[in-house]
Write a protein that holds these residues in place. Sequence first.
Motif, short mmCIF file in Angstrom:
data_model
loop_
_atom_site.label_atom_id
_atom_site.label_comp_id
_atom_site.label_asym_id
_atom_site.label_seq_id
_atom_site.Cartn_x
_atom_site.Cartn_y
_atom_site.Cartn_z
N GLY A 160 -7.84 21.80 5.97
CA GLY A 160 -6.79 20.78 5.96
C GLY A 160 -5.44 21.30 6.41
N GLY A 161 -5.08 22.52 5.99
CA GLY A 161 -3.79 23.09 6.37
C GLY A 161 -3.68 23.31 7.87
N ALA A 162 -4.74 23.85 8.48
CA ALA A 162 -4.72 24.09 9.92
C ALA A 162 -4.69 22.77 10.69
N ALA A 163 -5.46 21.79 10.23
CA ALA A 163 -5.48 20.47 10.90
C ALA A 163 -4.11 19.81 10.80
N LYS A 164 -3.50 19.90 9.63
CA LYS A 164 -2.17 19.31 9.44
C LYS A 164 -1.16 19.97 10.37
N ASN A 165 -1.17 21.31 10.44
CA ASN A 165 -0.25 22.03 11.33
C ASN A 165 -0.49 21.66 12.79
N PHE A 166 -1.75 21.57 13.20
CA PHE A 166 -2.08 21.25 14.59
C PHE A 166 -1.56 19.87 14.97
N TYR A 167 -1.91 18.85 14.19
CA TYR A 167 -1.55 17.48 14.57
C TYR A 167 -0.05 17.20 14.42
N THR A 168 0.59 17.79 13.43
CA THR A 168 2.04 17.57 13.31
C THR A 168 2.79 18.26 14.43
N SER A 169 2.30 19.42 14.89
CA SER A 169 2.92 20.10 16.02
C SER A 169 2.65 19.38 17.34
N LEU A 170 1.42 18.92 17.53
CA LEU A 170 1.03 18.28 18.78
C LEU A 170 1.72 16.93 18.97
N PHE A 171 1.71 16.09 17.91
CA PHE A 171 2.23 14.73 18.03
C PHE A 171 3.59 14.53 17.36
N ARG A 172 4.11 15.58 16.73
CA ARG A 172 5.38 15.49 15.98
C ARG A 172 5.30 14.43 14.88
N TRP A 173 4.14 14.41 14.23
CA TRP A 173 3.93 13.49 13.11
C TRP A 173 4.50 14.08 11.84
N GLY A 174 4.92 13.22 10.94
CA GLY A 174 5.29 13.63 9.60
C GLY A 174 4.08 13.49 8.70
N VAL A 175 4.20 14.00 7.48
CA VAL A 175 3.08 13.91 6.54
C VAL A 175 3.56 13.41 5.18
N ASP A 176 2.66 12.76 4.49
CA ASP A 176 2.86 12.37 3.11
C ASP A 176 1.59 12.78 2.37
N ASP A 177 1.68 13.89 1.62
CA ASP A 177 0.52 14.40 0.89
C ASP A 177 0.38 13.67 -0.44
N LEU A 178 -0.80 13.07 -0.63
CA LEU A 178 -1.11 12.38 -1.87
C LEU A 178 -2.14 13.20 -2.62
N PRO A 179 -1.81 13.65 -3.85
CA PRO A 179 -2.76 14.48 -4.59
C PRO A 179 -4.03 13.70 -4.95
N ILE A 180 -5.17 14.34 -4.68
CA ILE A 180 -6.46 13.80 -5.08
C ILE A 180 -7.24 14.95 -5.73
N GLU A 181 -8.33 14.64 -6.37
CA GLU A 181 -9.13 15.68 -7.00
C GLU A 181 -9.58 16.69 -5.95
N GLY A 182 -9.25 17.95 -6.15
CA GLY A 182 -9.65 19.02 -5.25
C GLY A 182 -8.70 19.28 -4.09
N GLY A 183 -7.57 18.58 -4.01
CA GLY A 183 -6.65 18.83 -2.90
C GLY A 183 -5.69 17.70 -2.65
N ASN A 184 -5.45 17.42 -1.38
CA ASN A 184 -4.53 16.36 -0.97
C ASN A 184 -5.21 15.43 0.03
N TYR A 185 -4.79 14.19 0.01
CA TYR A 185 -5.12 13.23 1.07
C TYR A 185 -3.82 13.09 1.84
N THR A 186 -3.83 13.49 3.10
CA THR A 186 -2.61 13.54 3.90
C THR A 186 -2.51 12.32 4.80
N MET A 187 -1.46 11.55 4.59
CA MET A 187 -1.16 10.42 5.47
C MET A 187 -0.30 10.97 6.60
N LEU A 188 -0.72 10.77 7.83
CA LEU A 188 0.02 11.22 9.01
C LEU A 188 0.90 10.06 9.46
N GLN A 189 2.16 10.36 9.73
CA GLN A 189 3.12 9.30 10.02
C GLN A 189 3.94 9.58 11.27
#
Length: 79
Positions: free
Chosen positions: A22-51
């Motif tokens: 998840g961390g690598a995917a988040k870094n890749f897509y936010t860098s590529l598309f200049r998206w922001g993120v909103d991490d929502l805690p879920i069991e076992g990690g985060n559900y990341t909304m890309l914005q």
Amino acid sequence: MVEIKRHKPGMFCSVELATRDGGAAKNFYTSLFRWGVDDLPIEGGNYTMLQKNGKQAGALYEMGPEQKGTPPSGTPTFA
């Protein structure tokens, strides 16, 4: 990115990515598309909304151990 205010039936809306790193995917897509993120805690990690400009553009989450053997995938959402 074009802002669509209303989706017609059958129109593509967004995509959800299930990934092993998840961390690598988040870094890749936010860098590529200049998206922001909103991490929502879920069991076992985060559900990341890309914005973009504060509006939802997609989502991603890190696959858990219960999904062992399942390949990473992107799931499109349609209206």
